[in-house]
Design a protein around this motif. Structure first.
Motif, PDB file in Angstrom:
ATOM      1  N   GLU A  93       0.796  -1.230   0.000  1.00 11.85           N
ATOM      2  CA  GLU A  93       0.000   0.000   0.000  1.00 11.85           C
ATOM      3  C   GLU A  93       0.829   1.281   0.000  1.00 11.85           C
ATOM      4  O   GLU A  93       0.280   2.358   0.078  1.00 11.85           O
ATOM      5  N   SER A  94       2.154   1.173  -0.048  1.00 12.54           N
ATOM      6  CA  SER A  94       2.957   2.407  -0.012  1.00 12.54           C
ATOM      7  C   SER A  94       4.057   2.404  -1.057  1.00 12.54           C
ATOM      8  O   SER A  94       4.243   1.430  -1.775  1.00 12.54           O
ATOM      9  N   ILE A  95       4.784   3.497  -1.059  1.00 16.10           N
ATOM     10  CA  ILE A  95       5.917   3.686  -1.968  1.00 16.10           C
ATOM     11  C   ILE A  95       7.195   3.586  -1.130  1.00 16.10           C
ATOM     12  O   ILE A  95       7.280   4.159  -0.044  1.00 16.10           O
ATOM     13  N   ALA A  96       8.176   2.870  -1.642  1.00 12.97           N
ATOM     14  CA  ALA A  96       9.449   2.759  -0.919  1.00 12.97           C
ATOM     15  C   ALA A  96      10.131   4.123  -0.879  1.00 12.97           C
ATOM     16  O   ALA A  96      10.173   4.822  -1.893  1.00 12.97           O
TER      17      ALA A  96
ATOM     18  N   GLY B  95      10.549   7.640  -3.424  1.00 10.47           N
ATOM     19  CA  GLY B  95       9.826   8.884  -3.166  1.00 10.47           C
ATOM     20  C   GLY B  95       8.683   8.637  -2.199  1.00 10.47           C
ATOM     21  O   GLY B  95       8.752   7.732  -1.365  1.00 10.47           O
ATOM     22  N   SER B  96       7.610   9.412  -2.360  1.00 13.87           N
ATOM     23  CA  SER B  96       6.490   9.302  -1.436  1.00 13.87           C
ATOM     24  C   SER B  96       5.209   9.060  -2.230  1.00 13.87           C
ATOM     25  O   SER B  96       5.191   9.191  -3.448  1.00 13.87           O
ATOM     26  N   MET B  97       4.132   8.747  -1.508  1.00 13.28           N
ATOM     27  CA  MET B  97       2.839   8.581  -2.173  1.00 13.28           C
ATOM     28  C   MET B  97       2.412   9.894  -2.843  1.00 13.28           C
ATOM     29  O   MET B  97       1.836   9.890  -3.919  1.00 13.28           O
ATOM     30  N   GLU B  98       2.750  10.993  -2.182  1.00 13.18           N
ATOM     31  CA  GLU B  98       2.403  12.289  -2.753  1.00 13.18           C
ATOM     32  C   GLU B  98       3.093  12.463  -4.107  1.00 13.18           C
ATOM     33  O   GLU B  98       2.484  12.915  -5.085  1.00 13.18           O
ATOM     34  N   GLU B  99       4.360  12.099  -4.164  1.00 17.09           N
ATOM     35  CA  GLU B  99       5.089  12.216  -5.435  1.00 17.09           C
ATOM     36  C   GLU B  99       4.511  11.270  -6.478  1.00 17.09           C
ATOM     37  O   GLU B  99       4.442  11.592  -7.659  1.00 17.09           O
ATOM     38  N   PHE B 100       4.092  10.076  -6.015  1.00 16.01           N
ATOM     39  CA  PHE B 100       3.488   9.142  -6.967  1.00 16.01           C
ATOM     40  C   PHE B 100       2.209   9.742  -7.543  1.00 16.01           C
ATOM     41  O   PHE B 100       1.938   9.639  -8.738  1.00 16.01           O
ATOM     42  N   GLU B 101       1.436  10.406  -6.682  1.00 16.75           N
ATOM     43  CA  GLU B 101       0.205  11.030  -7.177  1.00 16.75           C
ATOM     44  C   GLU B 101       0.502  12.168  -8.154  1.00 16.75           C
ATOM     45  O   GLU B 101      -0.216  12.367  -9.129  1.00 16.75           O
ATOM     46  N   THR B 102       1.596  12.876  -7.886  1.00 17.26           N
ATOM     47  CA  THR B 102       2.015  13.912  -8.841  1.00 17.26           C
ATOM     48  C   THR B 102       2.398  13.268 -10.176  1.00 17.26           C
ATOM     49  O   THR B 102       2.046  13.771 -11.247  1.00 17.26           O
ATOM     50  N   LEU B 103       3.096  12.141 -10.085  1.00 15.59           N
ATOM     51  CA  LEU B 103       3.478  11.436 -11.308  1.00 15.59           C
ATOM     52  C   LEU B 103       2.235  11.070 -12.127  1.00 15.59           C
ATOM     53  O   LEU B 103       2.190  11.278 -13.342  1.00 15.59           O
ATOM     54  N   LEU B 104       1.205  10.566 -11.441  1.00 19.34           N
ATOM     55  CA  LEU B 104      -0.030  10.215 -12.146  1.00 19.34           C
ATOM     56  C   LEU B 104      -0.627  11.438 -12.837  1.00 19.34           C
ATOM     57  O   LEU B 104      -1.008  11.385 -13.999  1.00 19.34           O
ATOM     58  N   LYS B 105      -0.668  12.530 -12.074  1.00 19.17           N
ATOM     59  CA  LYS B 105      -1.278  13.753 -12.609  1.00 19.17           C
ATOM     60  C   LYS B 105      -0.499  14.258 -13.821  1.00 19.17           C
ATOM     61  O   LYS B 105      -1.064  14.599 -14.856  1.00 19.17           O
ATOM     62  N   GLU B 106       0.815  14.284 -13.690  1.00 16.97           N
ATOM     63  CA  GLU B 106       1.661  14.796 -14.770  1.00 16.97           C
ATOM     64  C   GLU B 106       1.608  13.887 -16.004  1.00 16.97           C
ATOM     65  O   GLU B 106       1.642  14.342 -17.131  1.00 16.97           O
ATOM     66  N   ALA B 107       1.549  12.587 -15.766  1.00 23.30           N
ATOM     67  CA  ALA B 107       1.459  11.648 -16.891  1.00 23.30           C
ATOM     68  C   ALA B 107       0.125  11.840 -17.604  1.00 23.30           C
ATOM     69  O   ALA B 107       0.071  11.978 -18.830  1.00 23.30           O
ATOM     70  N   HIS B 108      -0.939  11.893 -16.827  1.00 21.90           N
ATOM     71  CA  HIS B 108      -2.268  12.053 -17.421  1.00 21.90           C
ATOM     72  C   HIS B 108      -2.382  13.380 -18.185  1.00 21.90           C
ATOM     73  O   HIS B 108      -3.033  13.446 -19.222  1.00 21.90           O
ATOM     74  N   ALA B 109      -1.718  14.403 -17.676  1.00 21.84           N
ATOM     75  CA  ALA B 109      -1.756  15.699 -18.366  1.00 21.84           C
ATOM     76  C   ALA B 109      -1.123  15.589 -19.748  1.00 21.84           C
ATOM     77  O   ALA B 109      -1.388  16.396 -20.634  1.00 21.84           O
ATOM     78  N   ARG B 110      -0.264  14.589 -19.921  1.00 20.85           N
ATOM     79  CA  ARG B 110       0.389  14.389 -21.234  1.00 20.85           C
ATOM     80  C   ARG B 110      -0.247  13.233 -22.003  1.00 20.85           C
ATOM     81  O   ARG B 110       0.345  12.715 -22.956  1.00 20.85           O
ATOM     82  N   ASP B 111      -1.415  12.804 -21.542  1.00 17.62           N
ATOM     83  CA  ASP B 111      -2.110  11.686 -22.204  1.00 17.62           C
ATOM     84  C   ASP B 111      -1.350  10.379 -22.127  1.00 17.62           C
ATOM     85  O   ASP B 111      -1.419   9.551 -23.041  1.00 17.62           O
ATOM     86  N   VAL B 112      -0.584  10.222 -21.078  1.00 15.63           N
ATOM     87  CA  VAL B 112       0.147   8.967 -20.873  1.00 15.63           C
ATOM     88  C   VAL B 112      -0.503   8.257 -19.691  1.00 15.63           C
ATOM     89  O   VAL B 112      -0.675   8.850 -18.624  1.00 15.63           O
ATOM     90  N   LYS B 113      -0.880   7.004 -19.894  1.00 18.86           N
ATOM     91  CA  LYS B 113      -1.490   6.240 -18.808  1.00 18.86           C
ATOM     92  C   LYS B 113      -0.408   5.513 -18.010  1.00 18.86           C
ATOM     93  O   LYS B 113       0.688   5.265 -18.523  1.00 18.86           O
ATOM     94  N   VAL B 114      -0.754   5.160 -16.775  1.00 16.38           N
ATOM     95  CA  VAL B 114       0.231   4.527 -15.904  1.00 16.38           C
ATOM     96  C   VAL B 114      -0.304   3.193 -15.384  1.00 16.38           C
ATOM     97  O   VAL B 114      -1.368   3.138 -14.758  1.00 16.38           O
ATOM     98  N   VAL B 115       0.432   2.149 -15.683  1.00 17.77           N
ATOM     99  CA  VAL B 115       0.085   0.802 -15.237  1.00 17.77           C
ATOM    100  C   VAL B 115       1.127   0.371 -14.206  1.00 17.77           C
ATOM    101  O   VAL B 115       2.329   0.567 -14.427  1.00 17.77           O
ATOM    102  N   ILE B 116       0.673  -0.171 -13.086  1.00 21.28           N
ATOM    103  CA  ILE B 116       1.645  -0.588 -12.063  1.00 21.28           C
ATOM    104  C   ILE B 116       1.741  -2.113 -11.991  1.00 21.28           C
ATOM    105  O   ILE B 116       0.911  -2.836 -12.541  1.00 21.28           O
ATOM    106  N   ASP B 117       2.780  -2.551 -11.314  1.00 24.78           N
ATOM    107  CA  ASP B 117       3.057  -3.976 -11.212  1.00 24.78           C
ATOM    108  C   ASP B 117       2.298  -4.546 -10.011  1.00 24.78           C
ATOM    109  O   ASP B 117       2.304  -3.952  -8.935  1.00 24.78           O
TER     110      ASP B 117
END
Ligand code: GLC
Ligand code: CA
Length: 569
Positions: free
Chosen positions: A70-73, A77-99
């Protein structure tokens, strides 16, 4: 006709986060680094990124041994940074799939620590326990993939737990509904955070079945139970249940790593009726250079064998399931080093391999660095190795004097997972632009000339060739949905095929050898005034002379309306 879907029309890029880009100079790639490269990925044209695990982990299997789902190592980074990554990726029309790694957890996961407390512990049945064999010792002769037995004795209870990979990765017990419910809830929480889907680690092995008997032992002294486990039909029940519980009402992408699976099972996993997953990775083409000592040898993939296997899966999944296409990932040596050329023809062969793969039917996965023509690391000392699989094999085979140290390092440089896990080559500076600090793995010496910065500005680079290939996939539905029709299947050197779709047909031919070869031009091509969409040699003599240059690849477009002998629909 093939049913259309965004994830079929997508090109996926795999990020191995530890080696992608280091944002804080500690030598380990991180989320900040990934965010800094989103513009690059969007420019390249990828639609989806799959990011290998970034969860807390003791790191015995580089993150594929998870101690907290349930967390990020912190190193990433942090969960907050991961959420930023999602937002920034989506802003560029890039989807994010996790393992999603739920065949096993780490032995340091709180569930397992609880399970070790004793037979009555509340999470005991989250794992798979058996009593010792009648005469003592492990319950059966199964071996773990990373060496040793697939069973580890728990001193306290005297029972053994199952570990198909290593003793530090105890297998989860999918027969337990409480475990399944925990996993589904966890998955829903990640979807709620905004991730766009899952790549499911060794999902074909989650249902172990009832047959825990001994099997024929290989040279390792153990039996490899994976094919038997993968054949257990129960896995399909679990995946149907998972889909209903987790994403039936959401538009996500799911790809299953189907180790040791058969074509018929892959059809079920990626069933066109949508009841399980969207697509599967199969490994038959990766295993073509295996041997008696697993992969530790210098055998090469025979191009003809590769063609036959790819054809089997192209045809076998057509309209019934969906392929995930790949040459490389974090578990495989680079295809460029396996079947291409690391010398003067490096770029030509890298482009040929790319064209061959990206024009097939299925969703293509590019592993970081493929788009630059990165090649295998050549290891000169065991200190450079990081993967337990390579380290264990090195110690074992040199210890038993089966191979010399030099031999083993040679095999590891050819086949190990470490070869492709080295840092991404962003530029020619020390640290390859991956880090300003000391990289966790040595960078490849060829980063001084094989790097993204140099290639971004050069029109004939491997990088721009990939960009163009992705554009072709996006523009030509024949490349996505067209029926695969191999041409001249008996030819040992050239892999050629048509992709036939409505009023458009593509023809792809790839010379897998380092010399020029004669190869017939199909009749329907001559008639169609085929137009070249992309090629990798300066002047092709193919259409005029029926000759393909060393590692030449050509993608031609035919208009069906032009063709006298129209392909059978
Ligand atoms: C998958 C992963 C690999 C890992 C193994 C065990 O094959 O891709 O890296 O070691 O599963 O989790
Ligand atoms: Ca870092």
């Amino acid at each position: 006709m093939e049913k259309q879907a965004w994830w079929k029309e997508s090109v996926v890029y795999q990020i191995y986060p530890k080696s992608f880009c280091d944002g804080n100079g500690d030598g380990i790639g991180d989320i900040k680094g990934i965010i800094s490269k989103l513009d690059y990925l969007a420019w390249l044209g990828v639609d989806v990124v799959w990011i290998s695990p970034m969860y807390p982990s003791p790191g015995y299997d580089n993150g594929y041994d998870i101690s907290d789902y349930e967390s990020i190592a912190p190193c990433y980074g942090s969960m907050e940074e991961f959420e930023t990554l999602l937002k920034e990726a989506h802003a560029r029309d890039v989807k994010v799939v996790i393992d999603l790694v739920v065949n096993h957890s780490s032995n340091e996961h709180p569930w397992f620590l609880n399970a070790l407390e004793g037979r009555e512990a509340s999470k005991r049945e989250y794992y798979i326990w058996r009593d010792a064999a009648p005469g003592g010792g492990p319950p059966n002769n199964w071996g773990a993939l990373f060496g040793g037995p697939a069973w580890t004795r728990d001193e306290k209870s005297g029972q053994y737990y199952l570990n198909l990979f290593s003793s530090r990765q105890p297998d989860l017990n999918w027969e337990n509904p409480a475990l399944r419910e925990q996993i589904y809830k966890m998955m829903r929480r990640w979807l709620d955070r905004g991730v766009d889907g899952f790549r499911m680690d060794v999902i074909s092995l989650i249902a172990k079945g009832d047959d825990f008997s001994d099997g024929p032992a290989g040279k390792s002294g153990y039996h490899d139970p994976r094919a038997r486990i993968a054949a257990n039909p129960k896995v399909h029940e679990y995946l149907k249940e998972m889909k209903e519980a987790v994403w039936a009402d959401r538009d996500v992408m799911t790809v299953g790593e189907a180790s040791a699976t058969t074509l018929e099972n892959a059809v079920l996993f990626s069933n066109a009726d949508g009841s399980e997953l969207d697509m599967v990775f199969q490994f038959e083409h990766m295993d073509l250079d295996g041997g008696e000592t697993f992969k530790w040898n210098d055998k090469a993939i025979p191009p003809a064998g590769l063609k036959a296997v790819m054809t089997k899966w192209q045809k076998g999944l057509y309209k019934r399931g969906w392929n995930a296409l790949f040459w490389d990932n974090h578990d495989q040596p680079r295809m460029l080093s396996r079947l291409g050329d690391e010398g003067d023809l490096r770029e030509t062969s890298a482009k040929m391999l790319a064209a061959c793969l990206l024009m097939l039917q299925g969703t293509p996965f590019i592993f970081q660095g493929d788009e630059l023509g990165m090649s295998n690391m050549r290891f000169t000392s065991p200190d450079q190795l990081r993967d337990s699989e390579s380290i264990n094999a090195y110690e074992r085979y040199t210890g038993e004097k089966m191979f010399t140290k030099e031999q083993m390092l040679h095999y590891i440089s050819l086949k190990s997972r470490d070869t492709a896990r080295i840092p991404m080559q962003w530029n020619g500076e020390a640290g390859a632009g991956f880090t300003s600090g000391k990289p966790w793995m040595d960078v490849h010496p060829n980063h001084v000339y094989v790097n993204a910065k140099e290639q971004a500005g050069r029109v004939d680079s491997v990088l721009l060739f990939y960009k163009e290939l992705i554009r072709i996939r996006h523009r030509h539905l024949a490349a996505v949905y067209g029926r695969y029709e191999p041409f001249e299947t008996e030819n040992e050197d050239v892999f050629a095929y048509f992709r036939v779709w409505e009023d458009e047909t593509l023809y792809v031919c790839c010379n897998f050898t380092a010399t020029a070869v004669a190869f017939p031009v199909p009749k329907r091509l001559r008639a169609a005034h085929a137009r070249c969409l992309l090629g990798n040699v300066e002047r092709s003599a193919y259409l005029e002379k029926g000759r393909l240059e060393a590692y030449e690849a050509l993608i031609l477009r035919l208009n069906v309306t032009d063709i006298e002998e129209a392909p059978r629909g």
